[in-house]
Design a protein around this motif. Sequence first.
Motif, PDB file in Angstrom:
ATOM      1  N   THR A 169      10.684  12.967  -2.071  1.00  0.00           N
ATOM      2  CA  THR A 169      11.819  13.895  -1.930  1.00  0.00           C
ATOM      3  C   THR A 169      12.006  14.365  -0.499  1.00  0.00           C
ATOM      4  N   THR A 170      10.916  14.415   0.281  1.00  0.00           N
ATOM      5  CA  THR A 170      11.020  14.881   1.665  1.00  0.00           C
ATOM      6  C   THR A 170      10.866  13.761   2.685  1.00  0.00           C
ATOM      7  N   GLY A 171      10.254  12.653   2.260  1.00  0.00           N
ATOM      8  CA  GLY A 171       9.990  11.558   3.184  1.00  0.00           C
ATOM      9  C   GLY A 171       8.842  11.850   4.131  1.00  0.00           C
ATOM     10  N   LYS A 172       8.045  12.877   3.817  1.00  0.00           N
ATOM     11  CA  LYS A 172       6.933  13.275   4.684  1.00  0.00           C
ATOM     12  C   LYS A 172       5.653  13.409   3.867  1.00  0.00           C
ATOM     13  N   ILE A 173       4.533  13.394   4.566  1.00  0.00           N
ATOM     14  CA  ILE A 173       3.255  13.684   3.936  1.00  0.00           C
ATOM     15  C   ILE A 173       3.144  15.202   3.879  1.00  0.00           C
ATOM     16  N   GLU A 174       3.116  15.742   2.677  1.00  0.00           N
ATOM     17  CA  GLU A 174       3.064  17.192   2.496  1.00  0.00           C
ATOM     18  C   GLU A 174       1.634  17.693   2.315  1.00  0.00           C
ATOM     19  N   ALA A 175       0.817  16.979   1.555  1.00  0.00           N
ATOM     20  CA  ALA A 175      -0.562  17.411   1.287  1.00  0.00           C
ATOM     21  C   ALA A 175      -1.416  17.192   2.528  1.00  0.00           C
ATOM     22  N   THR A 176      -2.264  18.151   2.824  1.00  0.00           N
ATOM     23  CA  THR A 176      -3.141  18.032   3.986  1.00  0.00           C
ATOM     24  C   THR A 176      -4.572  17.673   3.596  1.00  0.00           C
ATOM     25  N   ASP A 177      -4.916  17.852   2.317  1.00  0.00           N
ATOM     26  CA  ASP A 177      -6.263  17.523   1.860  1.00  0.00           C
ATOM     27  C   ASP A 177      -6.258  16.180   1.136  1.00  0.00           C
ATOM     28  N   LYS A 205      -3.433  12.327  -5.191  1.00  0.00           N
ATOM     29  CA  LYS A 205      -2.523  12.551  -6.320  1.00  0.00           C
ATOM     30  C   LYS A 205      -1.131  12.015  -6.007  1.00  0.00           C
ATOM     31  N   GLN A 206      -0.645  12.226  -4.774  1.00  0.00           N
ATOM     32  CA  GLN A 206       0.676  11.729  -4.404  1.00  0.00           C
ATOM     33  C   GLN A 206       0.686  10.208  -4.353  1.00  0.00           C
ATOM     34  N   VAL A 207      -0.382   9.615  -3.849  1.00  0.00           N
ATOM     35  CA  VAL A 207      -0.473   8.153  -3.796  1.00  0.00           C
ATOM     36  C   VAL A 207      -0.387   7.561  -5.211  1.00  0.00           C
ATOM     37  N   ILE A 208      -1.119   8.134  -6.150  1.00  0.00           N
ATOM     38  CA  ILE A 208      -1.087   7.638  -7.538  1.00  0.00           C
ATOM     39  C   ILE A 208       0.327   7.785  -8.106  1.00  0.00           C
ATOM     40  N   ALA A 209       0.971   8.915  -7.841  1.00  0.00           N
ATOM     41  CA  ALA A 209       2.351   9.118  -8.316  1.00  0.00           C
ATOM     42  C   ALA A 209       3.280   8.074  -7.711  1.00  0.00           C
ATOM     43  N   ASN A 210       3.098   7.759  -6.444  1.00  0.00           N
ATOM     44  CA  ASN A 210       3.933   6.752  -5.783  1.00  0.00           C
ATOM     45  C   ASN A 210       3.708   5.365  -6.386  1.00  0.00           C
ATOM     46  N   ILE A 211       2.450   5.036  -6.666  1.00  0.00           N
ATOM     47  CA  ILE A 211       2.150   3.744  -7.299  1.00  0.00           C
ATOM     48  C   ILE A 211       2.847   3.658  -8.651  1.00  0.00           C
ATOM     49  N   LYS A 212       2.737   4.721  -9.438  1.00  0.00           N
ATOM     50  CA  LYS A 212       3.380   4.726 -10.757  1.00  0.00           C
ATOM     51  C   LYS A 212       4.889   4.578 -10.635  1.00  0.00           C
ATOM     52  N   ALA A 213       5.488   5.172  -9.614  1.00  0.00           N
ATOM     53  CA  ALA A 213       6.942   5.057  -9.414  1.00  0.00           C
ATOM     54  C   ALA A 213       7.335   3.624  -9.056  1.00  0.00           C
ATOM     55  N   GLY A 226       0.824  -1.199   0.000  1.00  0.00           N
ATOM     56  CA  GLY A 226       0.000   0.000   0.000  1.00  0.00           C
ATOM     57  C   GLY A 226       0.860   1.250   0.000  1.00  0.00           C
ATOM     58  N   GLN A 227       0.478   2.192  -0.830  1.00  0.00           N
ATOM     59  CA  GLN A 227       1.178   3.471  -0.906  1.00  0.00           C
ATOM     60  C   GLN A 227       0.350   4.531  -0.203  1.00  0.00           C
ATOM     61  N   ILE A 228       1.013   5.264   0.675  1.00  0.00           N
ATOM     62  CA  ILE A 228       0.400   6.413   1.309  1.00  0.00           C
ATOM     63  C   ILE A 228       1.040   7.663   0.699  1.00  0.00           C
ATOM     64  N   PRO A 229       0.536   8.852   0.994  1.00  0.00           N
ATOM     65  CA  PRO A 229       0.974  10.052   0.275  1.00  0.00           C
ATOM     66  C   PRO A 229       2.296  10.658   0.740  1.00  0.00           C
ATOM     67  N   ILE A 230       3.292   9.828   0.934  1.00  0.00           N
ATOM     68  CA  ILE A 230       4.617  10.337   1.300  1.00  0.00           C
ATOM     69  C   ILE A 230       5.285  10.908   0.059  1.00  0.00           C
ATOM     70  N   ASP A 231       5.764  12.128   0.170  1.00  0.00           N
ATOM     71  CA  ASP A 231       6.540  12.748  -0.910  1.00  0.00           C
ATOM     72  C   ASP A 231       7.928  12.115  -0.874  1.00  0.00           C
TER      73      ASP A 231
END
Length: 126
Positions: A37-45, A51-59, A30-35
């Motif tokens: 580049t920072t190793g943190k969850i940046e988005a609050t909404d 969007k970050q989760v989808i980007a992580n899955i694609k990566a 499972g991918q959570i919205p960790i950025d």
Amino acid sequence: MQIISAPNAPAAVGPYSQAVRTGNLLFCSGQIPIDPTTGKIEATDVEGQAKQVIANIKAVLAGAGLTIQNVVKSTMFLQDMADFPKVNPIYEAGYEGHKPARSTIQVAKLPLGSLVEIEVIAEFAS
């Protein structure tokens, strides 16, 4: 069994692999919205997190030589099912017209306080 470690995806935050290949299947954690580049969850909404989760899955998929088009099953976990109408269009856009089997489940809590998590199973061409 082959362990996949994608350099452009967030590092695992526990004792697990980003993905594991067995035969023609890739099981992605499972991918959570960790950025990554920072190793943190940046988005609050929830929209930004989705969007970050989808980007992580694609990566992770790219790290195995696959794309979102190879996904055969997706499981989405939401902290609040009321967020489904907000996340669903982001999911649809991120999957680029591809429609794998999917389940969506509301959970009490997700890692690091995230609002959304998605795991996928993908298939390599035989």
